[in-house]
Design a protein around this motif. Structure first.
Motif, PDB file in Angstrom:
ATOM      1  N   ALA A  77       0.858  -1.183   0.000  1.00 36.05           N
ATOM      2  CA  ALA A  77       0.000   0.000   0.000  1.00 36.05           C
ATOM      3  C   ALA A  77       0.895   1.235   0.000  1.00 36.05           C
ATOM      4  O   ALA A  77       2.087   1.151   0.330  1.00 36.05           O
ATOM      5  CB  ALA A  77      -0.912  -0.008   1.230  1.00 36.05           C
ATOM      6  N   PRO A  78       0.347   2.407  -0.366  1.00 38.16           N
ATOM      7  CA  PRO A  78       1.153   3.632  -0.368  1.00 38.16           C
ATOM      8  C   PRO A  78       1.822   3.919   0.971  1.00 38.16           C
ATOM      9  O   PRO A  78       2.921   4.458   1.018  1.00 38.16           O
ATOM     10  CB  PRO A  78       0.134   4.716  -0.729  1.00 38.16           C
ATOM     11  N   GLY A  79       1.178   3.539   2.063  1.00 38.22           N
ATOM     12  CA  GLY A  79       1.762   3.772   3.376  1.00 38.22           C
ATOM     13  C   GLY A  79       3.072   3.038   3.594  1.00 38.22           C
ATOM     14  O   GLY A  79       3.939   3.502   4.353  1.00 38.22           O
ATOM     15  N   ASP A  80       3.253   1.900   2.925  1.00 39.69           N
ATOM     16  CA  ASP A  80       4.508   1.157   3.051  1.00 39.69           C
ATOM     17  C   ASP A  80       5.679   1.968   2.485  1.00 39.69           C
ATOM     18  O   ASP A  80       6.775   1.969   3.053  1.00 39.69           O
ATOM     19  CB  ASP A  80       4.409  -0.182   2.326  1.00 39.69           C
ATOM     20  N   VAL A  81       5.434   2.650   1.367  1.00 42.55           N
ATOM     21  CA  VAL A  81       6.463   3.504   0.771  1.00 42.55           C
ATOM     22  C   VAL A  81       6.708   4.732   1.642  1.00 42.55           C
ATOM     23  O   VAL A  81       7.852   5.149   1.854  1.00 42.55           O
ATOM     24  CB  VAL A  81       6.050   3.929  -0.653  1.00 42.55           C
ATOM     25  N   ARG A  82       5.626   5.294   2.184  1.00 41.51           N
ATOM     26  CA  ARG A  82       5.748   6.492   3.026  1.00 41.51           C
ATOM     27  C   ARG A  82       6.594   6.209   4.267  1.00 41.51           C
ATOM     28  O   ARG A  82       7.446   7.024   4.653  1.00 41.51           O
ATOM     29  CB  ARG A  82       4.354   6.979   3.421  1.00 41.51           C
ATOM     30  N   VAL A  83       6.387   5.063   4.895  1.00 42.26           N
ATOM     31  CA  VAL A  83       7.169   4.710   6.081  1.00 42.26           C
ATOM     32  C   VAL A  83       8.634   4.512   5.707  1.00 42.26           C
ATOM     33  O   VAL A  83       9.543   4.983   6.402  1.00 42.26           O
ATOM     34  CB  VAL A  83       6.602   3.440   6.749  1.00 42.26           C
ATOM     35  N   MET A  84       8.893   3.828   4.611  1.00 42.75           N
ATOM     36  CA  MET A  84      10.264   3.582   4.182  1.00 42.75           C
ATOM     37  C   MET A  84      11.017   4.881   3.921  1.00 42.75           C
ATOM     38  O   MET A  84      12.174   5.037   4.325  1.00 42.75           O
ATOM     39  CB  MET A  84      10.275   2.714   2.922  1.00 42.75           C
ATOM     40  N   LYS A  85      10.367   5.822   3.276  1.00 38.63           N
ATOM     41  CA  LYS A  85      11.014   7.084   2.940  1.00 38.63           C
ATOM     42  C   LYS A  85      11.102   8.040   4.131  1.00 38.63           C
ATOM     43  O   LYS A  85      11.817   9.043   4.074  1.00 38.63           O
ATOM     44  CB  LYS A  85      10.266   7.748   1.777  1.00 38.63           C
ATOM     45  N   GLY A  86      10.356   7.762   5.202  1.00 33.17           N
ATOM     46  CA  GLY A  86      10.395   8.616   6.380  1.00 33.17           C
ATOM     47  C   GLY A  86       9.607   9.900   6.228  1.00 33.17           C
ATOM     48  O   GLY A  86       9.831  10.861   6.968  1.00 33.17           O
ATOM     49  N   HIS A  87       8.656   9.920   5.299  1.00 34.54           N
ATOM     50  CA  HIS A  87       7.903  11.149   5.057  1.00 34.54           C
ATOM     51  C   HIS A  87       7.012  11.540   6.231  1.00 34.54           C
ATOM     52  O   HIS A  87       6.683  12.716   6.400  1.00 34.54           O
ATOM     53  CB  HIS A  87       7.054  11.006   3.791  1.00 34.54           C
ATOM     54  N   CYS A  88       6.603  10.556   7.016  1.00 37.21           N
ATOM     55  CA  CYS A  88       5.775  10.848   8.191  1.00 37.21           C
ATOM     56  C   CYS A  88       6.417  10.249   9.438  1.00 37.21           C
ATOM     57  O   CYS A  88       5.747   9.632  10.271  1.00 37.21           O
ATOM     58  CB  CYS A  88       4.359  10.304   7.999  1.00 37.21           C
ATOM     59  N   GLY A 146       8.019  -4.402  -6.489  1.00 32.82           N
ATOM     60  CA  GLY A 146       6.715  -4.027  -5.957  1.00 32.82           C
ATOM     61  C   GLY A 146       6.710  -2.632  -5.369  1.00 32.82           C
ATOM     62  O   GLY A 146       5.771  -1.850  -5.580  1.00 32.82           O
ATOM     63  N   PHE A 147       7.751  -2.275  -4.625  1.00 33.33           N
ATOM     64  CA  PHE A 147       7.818  -0.946  -4.020  1.00 33.33           C
ATOM     65  C   PHE A 147       7.976   0.146  -5.075  1.00 33.33           C
ATOM     66  O   PHE A 147       7.425   1.238  -4.934  1.00 33.33           O
ATOM     67  CB  PHE A 147       8.953  -0.880  -2.996  1.00 33.33           C
ATOM     68  N   HIS A 148       8.702  -0.130  -6.138  1.00 33.89           N
ATOM     69  CA  HIS A 148       8.829   0.851  -7.219  1.00 33.89           C
ATOM     70  C   HIS A 148       7.471   1.113  -7.865  1.00 33.89           C
ATOM     71  O   HIS A 148       7.131   2.263  -8.186  1.00 33.89           O
ATOM     72  CB  HIS A 148       9.820   0.361  -8.279  1.00 33.89           C
ATOM     73  N   LEU A 149       6.679   0.068  -8.036  1.00 37.25           N
ATOM     74  CA  LEU A 149       5.349   0.230  -8.628  1.00 37.25           C
ATOM     75  C   LEU A 149       4.440   1.034  -7.701  1.00 37.25           C
ATOM     76  O   LEU A 149       3.686   1.911  -8.153  1.00 37.25           O
ATOM     77  CB  LEU A 149       4.744  -1.146  -8.923  1.00 37.25           C
ATOM     78  N   MET A 150       4.504   0.767  -6.400  1.00 33.27           N
ATOM     79  CA  MET A 150       3.697   1.531  -5.458  1.00 33.27           C
ATOM     80  C   MET A 150       4.139   2.994  -5.419  1.00 33.27           C
ATOM     81  O   MET A 150       3.309   3.900  -5.291  1.00 33.27           O
ATOM     82  CB  MET A 150       3.808   0.930  -4.054  1.00 33.27           C
ATOM     83  N   GLU A 151       5.430   3.233  -5.535  1.00 31.31           N
ATOM     84  CA  GLU A 151       5.956   4.592  -5.504  1.00 31.31           C
ATOM     85  C   GLU A 151       5.385   5.439  -6.636  1.00 31.31           C
ATOM     86  O   GLU A 151       5.098   6.634  -6.460  1.00 31.31           O
ATOM     87  CB  GLU A 151       7.481   4.545  -5.598  1.00 31.31           C
ATOM     88  N   LYS A 152       5.167   4.833  -7.794  1.00 37.30           N
ATOM     89  CA  LYS A 152       4.651   5.568  -8.957  1.00 37.30           C
ATOM     90  C   LYS A 152       3.157   5.832  -8.864  1.00 37.30           C
ATOM     91  O   LYS A 152       2.632   6.688  -9.583  1.00 37.30           O
ATOM     92  CB  LYS A 152       4.954   4.780 -10.234  1.00 37.30           C
ATOM     93  N   ARG A 153       2.435   5.072  -8.013  1.00 36.10           N
ATOM     94  CA  ARG A 153       0.994   5.261  -7.784  1.00 36.10           C
ATOM     95  C   ARG A 153       0.182   5.094  -9.067  1.00 36.10           C
ATOM     96  O   ARG A 153      -0.812   5.787  -9.273  1.00 36.10           O
ATOM     97  CB  ARG A 153       0.719   6.619  -7.137  1.00 36.10           C
ATOM     98  N   HIS A 154       0.595   4.171  -9.931  1.00 41.28           N
ATOM     99  CA  HIS A 154      -0.161   3.937 -11.157  1.00 41.28           C
ATOM    100  C   HIS A 154      -0.617   2.488 -11.275  1.00 41.28           C
ATOM    101  O   HIS A 154      -0.947   2.026 -12.369  1.00 41.28           O
ATOM    102  CB  HIS A 154       0.671   4.317 -12.382  1.00 41.28           C
TER     103      HIS A 154
END
Length: 375
Positions: free
Chosen positions: A68-79, A355-363
């Motif tokens: 899910a998008p939240g998995d990428v957000r946690v990895m990047k430290g955005h929140c 998988g994470f690259h695909l989620m990062e693009k949000r498409h």
């Protein structure tokens, strides 16, 4: 197993030493730190310590994990003000399907049960490993009619869609879904149609959305934008759901173009992500600002009925029985899972990175799933 010191080497990166009981083949995805380079952050540990279950928790042998998008957000430290892992390296992923390995004697579950589980708010952690520990209230029996990758998708995304439909969709109403071909959107289209709504969706994949029950599909790349369509202005929508693609522009267009009913007529603009899908909350000040932005627009639009009412929707809080309800809908043939990508059978760093690259693009069109094991 016996106790000894090891240093795990994964993808040529040494990870911290663990001194505890080892379990052979307890493969785990590890993220070493926050950052933007997914390829450098993700590694695999093939002898990572097996998690220890506590009272009220279920030990699950994981079959598949839905990203899910939240998995990428946690990895990047955005929140990272409220979503940062408690320590590094951490195991990413939050939504899973698998088999019960251990449970309390008084548990509703027993060893061998096929289950689905979601993460404990606010951090989607711990799923991308051969074994995962989850609190019992976040676990439900898996549907009997779908595969493990499909079952893994029936937690946060499907639950958010179901809660939104229950709260905002009524029989006979007209709704517009912005960004309908993603993980939440593919569920939302079906559930809204099942509730008797007229469903219009934006997507580049008309065939997919029509197959899910959408009455009309608007290609968001076309020159004729949804806010300019005369039919929608003369027969406005009751609800517009923005699934994180519209940003502030979507709200402004809905408010000014007359395609959405105003507050007098109970028109609602329901946003799943606010103005910024890639939100950043990295300090107390940003947390306060984010909170004020969430509250300000819903408050003033509730007091000024000449514009649609704005709603910021968060459907991730678990409710008793809701995962069982979703499983029943699937087994009853009233809800199907759309998979964009399922990784190759081998659980590897490369599969997870893809998988994470695909989620990062949000498409993604549907859900992105990583297979962990066949058992």
């Amino acid at each position: 197993p016996h106790k000894r010191e090891i240093t795990v080497i994964a993808n040529d990166h040494p990870l911290p030493c663990f001194s505890q009981h080892l379990v052979e083949n307890n493969s785990s995805t590890l993220v070493s730190r926050h950052g933007d380079d997914i390829d450098k952050l993700i590694t695999m540990a093939y002898h990572h310590p097996k998690p220890i279950r506590g009272k009220g928790e279920i030990l699950i042998k994981v079959k598949a994990v839905a990203l899910a998008p939240g998995d990428v957000r946690v990895m990047k430290g955005h929140c990272n003000f409220f979503q940062s892992p408690r320590a590094f390296p951490y195991i990413p992923g939050g939504d899973l399907s698998g088999v019960v390995e251990e449970a309390d004697v008084t548990s509703h579950f027993k060893k061998g049960d096929d289950v689905v589980a979601m993460f404990e708010l606010p951090r989607p952690l711990g799923a991308l490993a051969e074994f995962s520990v989850v609190k019992e209230n976040l676990v439900e029996l898996a549907p009997s009619t779908v595969s493990a990758p499909e079952a893994a998708c029936l937690t946060s995304s499907a639950m958010s869609a179901l809660k939104a439909v229950k709260k905002y969709v009524k029989k006979g109403c007209r709704i517009l879904i912005l960004g309908a071909s993603g993980g939440v959107g593919t569920f939302l289209v079906q559930l809204a149609k099942n509730s008797g709504a007229h469903v219009v969706a934006t997507s580049t994949d008309e065939e997919l959305l029509k197959s899910l029950g959408a009455d009309e599909v608007i290609d968001y790349k076309a020159s004729n934008k949804w806010w300019d369509i005369a039919e929608f202005q003369s027969n406005p929508f009751d609800v517009i759901f923005d699934l994180g693609v519209g940003r502030r522009e979507a709200w402004e267009k809905a408010k000014s173009s007359n395609v959405l009913k105003n507050g007098w007529h109970k028109g609602k603009f329901v946003s799943f992500t606010g103005d910024e899908p890639n939100m950043r909350v990295q300090s107390a000040w940003q947390a306060v600002t984010f909170g004020l932005n969430i509250l300000r627009r819903p408050i003033w639009t509730s007091l000024w009925p000449f514009v649609p009412r704005y709603v910021w929707f968060d459907g991730l809080a678990i409710e008793p029985g809701i995962l069982a309800e979703l499983a029943a809908l699937v087994d009853g043939g009233k809800l199907r899972v759309v998979l964009d990508t399922v990784s190759s059978p081998e659980f590897s760093a490369e599969a997870v990175k893809k998988g994470f690259h695909l989620m990062e693009k949000r498409h993604a069109h549907g859900k992105v799933v990583i297979k962990v094991s066949k058992v």
